[in-house]
Design a protein around this motif. Structure first.
Motif, mmCIF file in Angstrom:
data_model
loop_
_atom_site.group_PDB
_atom_site.id
_atom_site.type_symbol
_atom_site.label_atom_id
_atom_site.label_comp_id
_atom_site.label_asym_id
_atom_site.label_seq_id
_atom_site.Cartn_x
_atom_site.Cartn_y
_atom_site.Cartn_z
ATOM 1 N N THR A 77 1.346 -0.937 -0.079
ATOM 2 C CA THR A 77 -0.154 -0.061 -0.390
ATOM 3 C C THR A 77 0.762 1.450 0.036
ATOM 4 O O THR A 77 0.245 2.423 -0.866
ATOM 5 C CB THR A 77 -0.664 0.147 0.898
ATOM 6 N N GLY A 78 2.100 1.200 0.292
ATOM 7 C CA GLY A 78 2.587 2.076 0.099
ATOM 8 C C GLY A 78 2.470 3.094 1.484
ATOM 9 O O GLY A 78 3.273 4.084 1.697
ATOM 10 N N ASN A 79 1.921 2.581 2.608
ATOM 11 C CA ASN A 79 1.676 3.315 4.304
ATOM 12 C C ASN A 79 2.129 3.005 4.590
ATOM 13 O O ASN A 79 2.622 1.245 4.589
ATOM 14 C CB ASN A 79 0.291 2.505 4.468
ATOM 15 N N SER A 80 3.925 3.732 5.640
ATOM 16 C CA SER A 80 5.097 2.834 6.600
ATOM 17 C C SER A 80 3.927 2.249 7.601
ATOM 18 O O SER A 80 4.875 1.438 8.391
ATOM 19 C CB SER A 80 4.762 3.661 6.661
ATOM 20 N N ASP A 81 3.281 2.697 7.951
ATOM 21 C CA ASP A 81 1.958 1.773 9.047
ATOM 22 C C ASP A 81 2.133 0.447 8.660
ATOM 23 O O ASP A 81 1.887 -0.348 10.055
ATOM 24 C CB ASP A 81 1.206 3.010 9.113
ATOM 25 N N GLU A 82 2.069 -0.106 7.717
ATOM 26 C CA GLU A 82 1.364 -1.087 7.658
ATOM 27 C C GLU A 82 2.742 -2.081 6.994
ATOM 28 O O GLU A 82 2.685 -3.468 7.077
ATOM 29 C CB GLU A 82 0.537 -1.400 6.293
ATOM 30 N N ARG A 83 3.849 -1.385 7.298
ATOM 31 C CA ARG A 83 4.823 -2.094 6.970
ATOM 32 C C ARG A 83 4.955 -3.499 8.135
ATOM 33 O O ARG A 83 5.202 -3.570 8.965
ATOM 34 C CB ARG A 83 6.278 -1.434 7.205
ATOM 35 N N TYR A 84 5.501 -4.830 7.774
ATOM 36 C CA TYR A 84 5.647 -6.243 7.814
ATOM 37 C C TYR A 84 4.465 -6.324 8.773
ATOM 38 O O TYR A 84 3.739 -7.612 9.121
ATOM 39 C CB TYR A 84 6.733 -6.115 8.748
ATOM 40 N N ARG A 85 2.858 -5.996 8.048
ATOM 41 C CA ARG A 85 1.904 -6.291 8.497
ATOM 42 C C ARG A 85 1.636 -8.375 7.731
ATOM 43 O O ARG A 85 0.526 -8.489 8.061
ATOM 44 C CB ARG A 85 1.063 -5.976 8.211
ATOM 45 N N PHE A 86 1.333 -8.224 6.138
ATOM 46 C CA PHE A 86 1.292 -8.804 5.539
ATOM 47 C C PHE A 86 2.904 -9.767 5.386
ATOM 48 O O PHE A 86 4.016 -9.640 4.814
ATOM 49 C CB PHE A 86 0.742 -8.715 4.177
ATOM 50 N N ARG A 87 3.201 -10.987 6.055
ATOM 51 C CA ARG A 87 4.160 -11.388 6.410
ATOM 52 C C ARG A 87 3.782 -12.887 5.483
ATOM 53 O O ARG A 87 2.496 -14.333 5.686
ATOM 54 C CB ARG A 87 5.197 -11.498 7.042
ATOM 55 N N THR A 88 4.793 -13.914 5.008
ATOM 56 C CA THR A 88 4.683 -15.215 4.833
ATOM 57 C C THR A 88 5.245 -15.732 5.406
ATOM 58 O O THR A 88 6.581 -15.061 6.034
ATOM 59 C CB THR A 88 5.222 -14.845 3.129
ATOM 60 N N SER A 89 4.774 -16.984 5.514
ATOM 61 C CA SER A 89 5.451 -17.695 6.857
ATOM 62 C C SER A 89 6.242 -18.137 6.107
ATOM 63 O O SER A 89 7.147 -18.713 4.890
ATOM 64 C CB SER A 89 4.405 -19.265 6.437
ATOM 65 N N SER A 90 7.848 -18.931 6.950
ATOM 66 C CA SER A 90 9.037 -19.433 6.504
ATOM 67 C C SER A 90 8.788 -20.759 6.352
ATOM 68 O O SER A 90 7.902 -21.283 6.704
ATOM 69 C CB SER A 90 9.610 -18.592 8.133
ATOM 70 N N LEU A 91 10.017 -21.150 5.288
ATOM 71 C CA LEU A 91 10.492 -21.874 4.778
ATOM 72 C C LEU A 91 11.092 -23.489 6.393
ATOM 73 O O LEU A 91 11.254 -23.817 5.227
ATOM 74 C CB LEU A 91 10.524 -22.424 2.878
ATOM 75 N N LEU A 92 11.765 -22.429 6.634
ATOM 76 C CA LEU A 92 12.332 -23.161 7.651
ATOM 77 C C LEU A 92 12.132 -24.492 8.067
ATOM 78 O O LEU A 92 10.756 -24.321 9.133
ATOM 79 C CB LEU A 92 12.794 -22.274 8.969
ATOM 80 N N ASN A 93 12.025 -25.566 8.552
ATOM 81 C CA ASN A 93 11.629 -27.181 8.149
ATOM 82 C C ASN A 93 10.218 -27.387 7.896
ATOM 83 O O ASN A 93 9.250 -27.658 8.402
ATOM 84 C CB ASN A 93 11.318 -27.177 9.935
ATOM 85 N N ILE A 94 10.018 -26.750 6.385
ATOM 86 C CA ILE A 94 8.893 -27.070 6.202
ATOM 87 C C ILE A 94 8.200 -28.879 5.891
ATOM 88 O O ILE A 94 7.602 -29.145 6.068
ATOM 89 C CB ILE A 94 8.733 -26.428 4.765
ATOM 90 N N SER A 95 10.124 -29.546 5.817
ATOM 91 C CA SER A 95 9.681 -30.609 5.382
ATOM 92 C C SER A 95 9.063 -31.458 6.746
ATOM 93 O O SER A 95 8.592 -33.181 6.341
ATOM 94 C CB SER A 95 11.268 -31.655 5.069
ATOM 95 N N LEU A 96 8.848 -31.118 7.774
ATOM 96 C CA LEU A 96 8.322 -31.809 9.279
ATOM 97 C C LEU A 96 6.867 -30.957 9.460
ATOM 98 O O LEU A 96 7.101 -31.229 10.785
ATOM 99 C CB LEU A 96 9.427 -30.916 10.135
ATOM 100 N N THR A 97 6.370 -30.270 8.741
ATOM 101 C CA THR A 97 5.028 -29.955 8.391
ATOM 102 C C THR A 97 3.959 -29.657 8.522
ATOM 103 O O THR A 97 2.754 -30.087 7.866
ATOM 104 C CB THR A 97 5.502 -27.863 8.935
ATOM 105 N N ALA A 98 3.976 -31.642 7.672
ATOM 106 C CA ALA A 98 3.080 -32.428 6.662
ATOM 107 C C ALA A 98 2.000 -31.647 7.850
ATOM 108 O O ALA A 98 2.170 -31.977 9.206
ATOM 109 C CB ALA A 98 2.936 -33.420 6.557
#
Length: 56
Positions: free
Chosen positions: A2-23
């Protein structure tokens, strides 16, 4: 973004760390293995048709 600095980091993607263990993977646990989930994205149309046929 949005360009709004208040919304920075509000929309985050899940980490792929240990993805093979999370079925299970995918929407509502559609895939039991990470390989199955990746194969779905290799041929999404074919996999969607297979999924619908399996449900009938």
């Amino acid at each position: 973004m949005t360009g709004n600095s208040d919304e920075r980091y509000r929309f985050r993607t899940s980490s792929l760390l240990n993805i093979s263990l999370t079925a299970p993977y995918g929407y509502a646990g559609s895939y039991q293995t990470l390989t199955d989930a990746v194969n779905h994205y290799d041929n999404p149309r074919g996999k969607a048709l297979d999924y619908v046929r399996d449900e009938q």
